[in-house]
Design a protein around this motif. Sequence first.
Motif, PDB file in Angstrom:
ATOM      1  N   LYS A  79       0.829  -1.204   0.000  1.00  0.00           N
ATOM      2  CA  LYS A  79       0.000   0.000   0.000  1.00  0.00           C
ATOM      3  C   LYS A  79       0.865   1.256   0.000  1.00  0.00           C
ATOM      4  O   LYS A  79       0.589   2.225  -0.721  1.00  0.00           O
ATOM      5  CB  LYS A  79      -0.925   0.001   1.208  1.00  0.00           C
ATOM      6  N   LEU A  80       1.918   1.255   0.822  1.00  0.00           N
ATOM      7  CA  LEU A  80       2.801   2.416   0.861  1.00  0.00           C
ATOM      8  C   LEU A  80       3.520   2.590  -0.478  1.00  0.00           C
ATOM      9  O   LEU A  80       3.699   3.720  -0.955  1.00  0.00           O
ATOM     10  CB  LEU A  80       3.820   2.267   1.989  1.00  0.00           C
ATOM     11  N   ARG A  81       3.944   1.481  -1.071  1.00  0.00           N
ATOM     12  CA  ARG A  81       4.629   1.569  -2.365  1.00  0.00           C
ATOM     13  C   ARG A  81       3.726   2.206  -3.416  1.00  0.00           C
ATOM     14  O   ARG A  81       4.138   3.116  -4.141  1.00  0.00           O
ATOM     15  CB  ARG A  81       5.063   0.176  -2.823  1.00  0.00           C
ATOM     16  N   ARG A  82       2.488   1.770  -3.478  1.00  0.00           N
ATOM     17  CA  ARG A  82       1.555   2.303  -4.470  1.00  0.00           C
ATOM     18  C   ARG A  82       1.211   3.759  -4.184  1.00  0.00           C
ATOM     19  O   ARG A  82       1.046   4.567  -5.108  1.00  0.00           O
ATOM     20  CB  ARG A  82       0.297   1.439  -4.495  1.00  0.00           C
ATOM     21  N   LEU A  83       1.112   4.110  -2.903  1.00  0.00           N
ATOM     22  CA  LEU A  83       0.845   5.505  -2.552  1.00  0.00           C
ATOM     23  C   LEU A  83       1.997   6.397  -2.990  1.00  0.00           C
ATOM     24  O   LEU A  83       1.792   7.480  -3.564  1.00  0.00           O
ATOM     25  CB  LEU A  83       0.612   5.634  -1.043  1.00  0.00           C
ATOM     26  N   ARG A  84       3.221   5.947  -2.730  1.00  0.00           N
ATOM     27  CA  ARG A  84       4.391   6.762  -3.085  1.00  0.00           C
ATOM     28  C   ARG A  84       4.532   6.913  -4.591  1.00  0.00           C
ATOM     29  O   ARG A  84       5.060   7.932  -5.062  1.00  0.00           O
ATOM     30  CB  ARG A  84       5.641   6.155  -2.464  1.00  0.00           C
ATOM     31  N   ILE A 110     -16.635   6.113  12.374  1.00  0.00           N
ATOM     32  CA  ILE A 110     -16.903   6.484  10.988  1.00  0.00           C
ATOM     33  C   ILE A 110     -17.218   5.249  10.168  1.00  0.00           C
ATOM     34  O   ILE A 110     -16.874   4.121  10.533  1.00  0.00           O
ATOM     35  CB  ILE A 110     -15.710   7.240  10.368  1.00  0.00           C
ATOM     36  N   ALA A 111     -17.896   5.471   9.034  1.00  0.00           N
ATOM     37  CA  ALA A 111     -18.205   4.371   8.128  1.00  0.00           C
ATOM     38  C   ALA A 111     -16.909   3.798   7.552  1.00  0.00           C
ATOM     39  O   ALA A 111     -15.908   4.510   7.402  1.00  0.00           O
ATOM     40  CB  ALA A 111     -19.118   4.855   7.007  1.00  0.00           C
ATOM     41  N   GLU A 112     -16.947   2.529   7.196  1.00  0.00           N
ATOM     42  CA  GLU A 112     -15.737   1.836   6.737  1.00  0.00           C
ATOM     43  C   GLU A 112     -15.122   2.499   5.514  1.00  0.00           C
ATOM     44  O   GLU A 112     -13.897   2.537   5.366  1.00  0.00           O
ATOM     45  CB  GLU A 112     -16.071   0.375   6.434  1.00  0.00           C
ATOM     46  N   CYS A 113     -15.954   3.073   4.654  1.00  0.00           N
ATOM     47  CA  CYS A 113     -15.431   3.682   3.427  1.00  0.00           C
ATOM     48  C   CYS A 113     -14.595   4.922   3.696  1.00  0.00           C
ATOM     49  O   CYS A 113     -13.861   5.383   2.815  1.00  0.00           O
ATOM     50  CB  CYS A 113     -16.569   4.009   2.474  1.00  0.00           C
ATOM     51  N   TYR A 114     -14.688   5.487   4.915  1.00  0.00           N
ATOM     52  CA  TYR A 114     -13.906   6.671   5.263  1.00  0.00           C
ATOM     53  C   TYR A 114     -12.731   6.354   6.189  1.00  0.00           C
ATOM     54  O   TYR A 114     -12.040   7.262   6.643  1.00  0.00           O
ATOM     55  CB  TYR A 114     -14.809   7.723   5.922  1.00  0.00           C
ATOM     56  N   MET A 115     -12.471   5.083   6.441  1.00  0.00           N
ATOM     57  CA  MET A 115     -11.387   4.700   7.351  1.00  0.00           C
ATOM     58  C   MET A 115     -10.052   4.657   6.599  1.00  0.00           C
ATOM     59  O   MET A 115      -9.381   3.636   6.512  1.00  0.00           O
ATOM     60  CB  MET A 115     -11.694   3.350   7.990  1.00  0.00           C
ATOM     61  N   ARG A 116      -9.664   5.793   6.075  1.00  0.00           N
ATOM     62  CA  ARG A 116      -8.476   5.856   5.229  1.00  0.00           C
ATOM     63  C   ARG A 116      -7.189   5.628   6.013  1.00  0.00           C
ATOM     64  O   ARG A 116      -6.278   4.952   5.550  1.00  0.00           O
ATOM     65  CB  ARG A 116      -8.439   7.198   4.498  1.00  0.00           C
ATOM     66  N   VAL A 201      -5.207   8.153  -1.068  1.00  0.00           N
ATOM     67  CA  VAL A 201      -5.508   6.883  -0.398  1.00  0.00           C
ATOM     68  C   VAL A 201      -6.638   6.162  -1.130  1.00  0.00           C
ATOM     69  O   VAL A 201      -6.592   4.945  -1.320  1.00  0.00           O
ATOM     70  CB  VAL A 201      -5.874   7.113   1.080  1.00  0.00           C
ATOM     71  N   ASP A 202      -7.633   6.900  -1.574  1.00  0.00           N
ATOM     72  CA  ASP A 202      -8.713   6.279  -2.337  1.00  0.00           C
ATOM     73  C   ASP A 202      -8.200   5.697  -3.645  1.00  0.00           C
ATOM     74  O   ASP A 202      -8.690   4.667  -4.117  1.00  0.00           O
ATOM     75  CB  ASP A 202      -9.810   7.304  -2.622  1.00  0.00           C
ATOM     76  N   GLU A 203      -7.220   6.365  -4.250  1.00  0.00           N
ATOM     77  CA  GLU A 203      -6.619   5.835  -5.469  1.00  0.00           C
ATOM     78  C   GLU A 203      -5.967   4.477  -5.212  1.00  0.00           C
ATOM     79  O   GLU A 203      -6.084   3.556  -6.011  1.00  0.00           O
ATOM     80  CB  GLU A 203      -5.577   6.820  -6.003  1.00  0.00           C
ATOM     81  N   VAL A 204      -5.273   4.357  -4.098  1.00  0.00           N
ATOM     82  CA  VAL A 204      -4.637   3.083  -3.738  1.00  0.00           C
ATOM     83  C   VAL A 204      -5.696   2.042  -3.384  1.00  0.00           C
ATOM     84  O   VAL A 204      -5.604   0.874  -3.762  1.00  0.00           O
ATOM     85  CB  VAL A 204      -3.662   3.287  -2.556  1.00  0.00           C
ATOM     86  N   GLY A 206      -8.783   1.819  -4.381  1.00  0.00           N
ATOM     87  CA  GLY A 206      -9.375   1.356  -5.622  1.00  0.00           C
ATOM     88  C   GLY A 206     -10.757   0.749  -5.474  1.00  0.00           C
ATOM     89  O   GLY A 206     -11.572   1.178  -4.657  1.00  0.00           O
ATOM     90  N   GLU A 207     -11.013  -0.296  -6.268  1.00  0.00           N
ATOM     91  CA  GLU A 207     -12.332  -0.922  -6.302  1.00  0.00           C
ATOM     92  C   GLU A 207     -12.676  -1.644  -5.008  1.00  0.00           C
ATOM     93  O   GLU A 207     -13.844  -1.931  -4.748  1.00  0.00           O
ATOM     94  CB  GLU A 207     -12.409  -1.907  -7.476  1.00  0.00           C
ATOM     95  N   SER A 208     -11.666  -1.963  -4.209  1.00  0.00           N
ATOM     96  CA  SER A 208     -11.927  -2.683  -2.959  1.00  0.00           C
ATOM     97  C   SER A 208     -12.450  -1.771  -1.854  1.00  0.00           C
ATOM     98  O   SER A 208     -12.861  -2.249  -0.797  1.00  0.00           O
ATOM     99  CB  SER A 208     -10.656  -3.383  -2.476  1.00  0.00           C
ATOM    100  N   ARG A 209     -12.433  -0.468  -2.096  1.00  0.00           N
ATOM    101  CA  ARG A 209     -12.949   0.461  -1.087  1.00  0.00           C
ATOM    102  C   ARG A 209     -14.443   0.224  -0.882  1.00  0.00           C
ATOM    103  O   ARG A 209     -15.209   0.164  -1.846  1.00  0.00           O
ATOM    104  CB  ARG A 209     -12.719   1.905  -1.529  1.00  0.00           C
TER     105      ARG A 209
END
Length: 653
Positions: A79-84, A110-116, A201-204, A206-209
């Motif tokens: 996750k960190l690699r993709r974020l960087r 908070i709702a799970e979708c916002y637990m960045r 973070v949402d970009e990383v 992705g569809e699994s959010r």
Amino acid sequence: MSSLPSQLTYSHSHARCFRFLSSVSLSLPIFHKFKTSPKLFTKSPNPQILTVRNCGSITAKPSSDIRRKNRTGSEPDEKLRRLRELFVKPGIDIDAYIVPSQDAHQSEFIAECYMRRAYISGFTGSAGTAVITKDKAALWTDGRYFLQAEKQLNSCWILMRAGLALILEQFLFSSDAAEELKQAIAMRNHELVYLHDLNLVDEVWGESRPKPPKKPIRIHDLKYAGLDVASKLSSLRSELVDAGSSAIVISVLDEVAWLLNLRGSDVPHSPVMYAYLIVELDGAKLFIDNSKVTPEVMDHLKKAGIELRPYDCILSEIESLAAQGTHLWLDTSSVNAAIANTYKSACDKYMGSLGNKTKGQSKIYDSSNDQSGGPTGVYGLSPISLAKAVKNHAELEGMRNSHLRDAAALAQFWVWVEDEIHKDVKLTEVEVAEKLLDFRSKQAGFIDTSFDTISASGANGAIIHYKPETESCAIVDAKKLFLLDSGAQYVDGTTDITRTVHFGEPTARQKECFTRVLQGHIALDQAVFPESTPGFVLDAFARSFLWKIGLDYRHGTGHGVGAALNVHEGPQSISFRYGNMTPILRGMIVSNEPGYYEDHAFGIRIENLLYVKEADTPNRFGGVGYLGFEKLTFVPIQVCQHFPGTSRLLPLT
């Protein structure tokens, strides 16, 4: 449906970045650049808010254990690699990225979708800020979560142990904090600018959010609410008129739910729904995903004169109000920076259209009278916060009744768990928590837990907000202290209770610590104090017995509790954090929960809920009335008195 997610990008050299963050906690979707350097920036979604606390020379201290892991470990973090990789995406060039905990409403849960922050770091505690640079990743949190963070962060992360002076309170991602950060940045010859439309973070993720929640909302029955919506709106509008305001923006979720006598299930453990509410003198607009609104709720809202608007239209409505010259009440300690900044900018445009050359200095926005630099149609604490905290007769009755049913469930549970332990049945912390949920769910009006149950045996009890997981939890050991902190949401009330027990013979050290915690608990329970006393004055009642032998605990002693609402509620608290001057008022509900924790050994906490009542004193010095407490919790406390073959909890009155 768009959102106002929390994030911050910070363009800085790594060393200076971490030095800066050690004295200032922050987080917000921003654009930051050197005034004297090339533009380095990132885009982020509709700007959320942030929190800043200037702590002078106080710095955050890295955990030696986590630092050692970082030196020797080479465990990759995908996750960190993709974020960087996104740090140098076309149109983006940043050095550091900051991810806080909150949603656009500054909610604790908070709702799970916002637990960045939890997604990117793996740390699931409710408070903390993650900082990711091109070659480092660090997490700041407070004393409640040090041990939990040590367990959950992998070797790619550094845990920064924030001193108590640094983390003065829950991270308040507010307009006030945004302005404070902006000023701090300006002093270093930098600039803070807000951007939209992309969250890294949402970009990383992705569809699994996870998708945003869409469960239907429900009406909170008048027999539990005590006041109808029309009466609440009438009182609120009277306050608006008295303050010279013509509208108010309400963004805190439990305030929206309380004012409209509605409840939802968008957020785990809290019966609230994602929404904004604007109340004007002659109407009101609720900004919400209308797929959640049932025909019954629609009729309920129409009767109160409330119109529906899409959730993501809140900023355009703020612009429209400013364009009309509306004097807007903004609680900038809680409303997010996107709303506050949109209002300020729209006010500037409005004044410009009138030919006012002193742009931004109108009676709508008067920065000369605003210590934070934010909009000041009316600048102050939301009037709903205090109105919600002072319970009416129906709310108190619902809290009493729900606590009685909750006590019955807990009595059944403690008999069961004690019998199982003495039969040498091996029970895990998770199994115990699930059994408690089973007993509670059979009670009338049960809806949900009010927070994740803290079921902690032995050393796990020292993790103040410990959450047992199936794959890693401990067996409940009869030879160790067992701490159980739990609560429930019922249709008529909210509960929160902690008990610490031993199924065998505790050590002398454990007995002494438990006794001193209990002495402090009793001292606060029996306290009598003058009206208008703020909560921090009462905090020492609970700590003094520990202080006598040089011990203490790293959390507040008491928090407010909602009536069939959030288990943590303001504005009142009982805490060593003396910045909160809110007086403890008759009708408020607070927790009484002193504790003591020895890292890697054991934890002790005893918690009841209390409501504030008038005390019958023989004197009224200076004509001032006095207040005291009455217990809502009806579950016995175990005392150090053991009978052959048993350790039954004994009633303590």
